[in-house]
Design an enzyme around this catalytic site. Structure first.
Site, PDB file in Angstrom:
ATOM      1  N   CYS A 181       0.833  -1.192   0.000  1.00  0.00           N
ATOM      2  CA  CYS A 181       0.000   0.000   0.000  1.00  0.00           C
ATOM      3  C   CYS A 181       0.879   1.258   0.000  1.00  0.00           C
ATOM      4  O   CYS A 181       1.739   1.388  -0.856  1.00  0.00           O
ATOM      5  CB  CYS A 181      -0.976  -0.062   1.165  1.00  0.00           C
ATOM      6  SG  CYS A 181      -2.353   1.091   1.016  1.00  0.00           S
ATOM      7  N   SER A 182       0.694   2.177   0.953  1.00  0.00           N
ATOM      8  CA  SER A 182       1.532   3.372   0.966  1.00  0.00           C
ATOM      9  C   SER A 182       2.995   3.015   1.238  1.00  0.00           C
ATOM     10  O   SER A 182       3.906   3.755   0.826  1.00  0.00           O
ATOM     11  CB  SER A 182       1.031   4.366   2.008  1.00  0.00           C
ATOM     12  OG  SER A 182       1.102   3.825   3.306  1.00  0.00           O
TER      13      SER A 182
END
Length: 545
Positions: free
Chosen positions: A273-274
């Site tokens: 994800c991030s």
């Protein structure tokens, strides 16, 4: 522009379109009235969508009254969504309009009320109302301590460091931004190239190390890999100015330490994800400096290229809108509270993440389930306002996909400079990072890319332990250059993708060697046992704040 200011014009555009296209509005109303007439006559074929469990109770099928109530509600919800798609709105205005009418329809579902929920009504009669007494107490508790949303997990069943994040290891490095945890080998020999894991900044790292036998880190260690993971510091307003550059430089320090400890010139880098976005920026930054530290890059449910999808994908719409809705919060407070972001995510899937627990906790009077993923999901952290703004800018401008679009510490970044092989995992039902967007990462990186499509959603794609008979994934060893061509030539693999990854990593690792007897090194001795102190700060097991 604030979130409200962004939604307002979209809803105004929908209202104007309704007035300017009265024939379509009238057609929609006419269809709804005709369907309601069939509902009243008992001839309607409207039925819940597959997977909609709100109407599982047999009363919804057996009782003429309840069946008509259900069909009337579903018919209205269907027609309002259909109308939103017939107003010739822009793709984003249409998606916003559908989201808003969907929220309204879900909120007004009869199942959310006692009289409109036959299962809750029967339980009330059988228990002489004790379920409602219990539900009221739980509602008050949630109002006071859970931000007004129904609790999704029984937190009394879990403890970080006991039955979560329990794989043996030690903190071997600590700076302002992170702790580096190195895990103790569990095999006589280890692969010659270690793994370095970068979790998302908005959640605790232990989604990689959930309960025993459900932990990806534990699985990797047992497959003979040397594994290190980053545990992020939970920032406060005092760290509001920490941006993407701050985190990339902190990772550079941690990666240098991992290389020194393992005496390995290169590491396999894994990000989710991030954390995947940050990992890609890190490798582009290292490449710009001429530092060839990565043997491979693995990205889980991470989207780097948003071009061409922002106006057409409901999934990305959700992603951008979610971050945007929270922008005003982080700007005002110096940090984005993870709980606030979780609320926004919950309202994007209200049936699954809000009203499901509303019925369970308050109407049925049950305790919420004890599920490790839900516990982790509720154990949120904060994100500095600067980093939050950087992520939004990346998504809106698609800067990472453009050579020179991002600059860190004076170095202009280009993802094409990442020459190592990459392994990219996406989830078919991911509502946060749509898999078609994740697929586009292949076109940005310089090396060969292997793409794998899990059958699960965002988090369940990461937490996919062996033994789950519902798990499967697609792989395609042939040529493909688009999501469609990938699917057309793909083969379905039953079970989790975890062994597929370990085989891929092992094939790209240096020769096996004897496992080290202990973690750390003379220069970087153990600073304490895993899971360390940063993971405890600000969470349910907090003692550091």
């Amino acid at each position: 522009m604030s979130a409200g200011n962004r939604l307002g014009p979209s809803m105004l555009a929908a209202a104007v379109a309704v007035l300017k296209k009265p024939h379509r509005t009238a057609g929609s109303v006419g269809r709804a009235v005709c369907e309601w007439a069939r509902v009243v006559r008992g001839t309607s074929s409207v039925a819940p969508a597959p997977g909609d469990r709100r109407f599982d109770d047999p009363t919804w099928r057996e009782s003429p009254l309840y069946r008509r109530v259900m069909q009337g509600h579903l018919a209205l919800a269907r027609e309002t969504r259909r109308l939103a798609s017939e107003l010739d709105l822009s793709p984003r205005d249409e998606a916003r309009a559908k989201m808003m009418v969907g929220m309204a329809a879900d909120s007004l579902a009869p199942t959310n009320t006692l009289l409109g929920n036959p299962a809750a009504l029967k339980r009330t009669l059988e228990s002489n109302g004790r379920n409602l007494t219990t539900g009221l107490a739980q509602l008050i508790e949630d109002w006071r301590h859970n931000g007004g949303l129904p609790a999704s997990v029984d937190v009394s069943k879990f403890k970080v460091g006991a039955n979560l994040a329990a794989t043996p290891g030690d903190v071997v490095y600590r700076n302002e931004q992170l702790e580096l945890i190195q895990y103790r080998p569990q095999t006589p020999t280890v692969h010659g190239t270690p793994l370095f894991i970068v979790p998302p900044q908005i959640n605790k790292y232990y989604v990689w190390d959930l309960a025993p036998d459900r932990s990806l880190i534990e699985f990797l260690v047992r497959q003979g890999f040397q594994v290190s993971v980053v545990s992020w510091f939970n920032p406060t307003a005092a760290q509001a100015e920490w941006g993407l550059g701050t985190y990339v430089l902190a990772l550079e320090d941690a990666m240098r330490v991992a290389r020194e400890i393992t005496r390995s010139p290169q590491l396999h880098l894994l990000g989710a994800c991030s954390g995947g976005i940050t990992s890609a920026a890190l490798l582009a930054y290292l490449s710009a400096k001429g530092s060839d530290w990565a043997r491979s890059l693995t990205l889980l449910v991470a989207m780097l290229d948003t071009d061409g999808i922002a106006d057409s994908s409901m999934g990305l719409f959700a992603h951008l809108e979610t971050l945007d809705l929270a922008r005003t919060l982080s700007g005002a407070r110096g940090v984005l509270e993870g709980k606030e972001l979780a609320k926004v995510f919950a309202w994007l899937r209200p049936n699954d993440l809000i009203f499901n627990y509303w019925v369970n906790n308050y109407l049925m009077g049950h305790k919420p389930p004890a599920f490790d993923v839900l516990y982790w999901n509720s154990d949120t952290t904060r994100m500095p306002a600067r980093l939050h703004a950087d992520f939004i800018a990346l998504l809106e401008s698609n800067a990472l996909s453009q050579p020179g679009g991002v600059t860190i510490a004076g170095h202009s970044l280009s993802l094409r400079d990442i020459r190592c092989d990459s392994y990219i995992v996406a989830g078919r039902t991911d509502h946060i990072t749509p898999w078609e967007g994740c697929y586009r990462t292949r076109e940005l990186l310089g090396g060969h890319s292997e793409f794998v499509l899990s059958s699960s959603g965002h988090v369940q794609t990461i937490v996919s332990p062996p033994g789950n008979k519902k798990s499967s994934f697609l792989s395609n060893a042939g040529p493909h250059d688009s999501p469609d061509s990938f699917e057309q030539g793909a083969v379905t693999n039953e079970g989790t993708w975890w062994p597929h990854l370990t085989q891929w990593l092992a094939a790209r690792s240096d020769a096996d060697k004897r496992a080290p007897r202990q973690t750390g090194s003379r220069r970087h001795p153990s600073l304490g046992a895993a899971p360390g102190s940063y993971v405890m700060a600000g969470g349910r097991d907090a003692s550091a704040e």
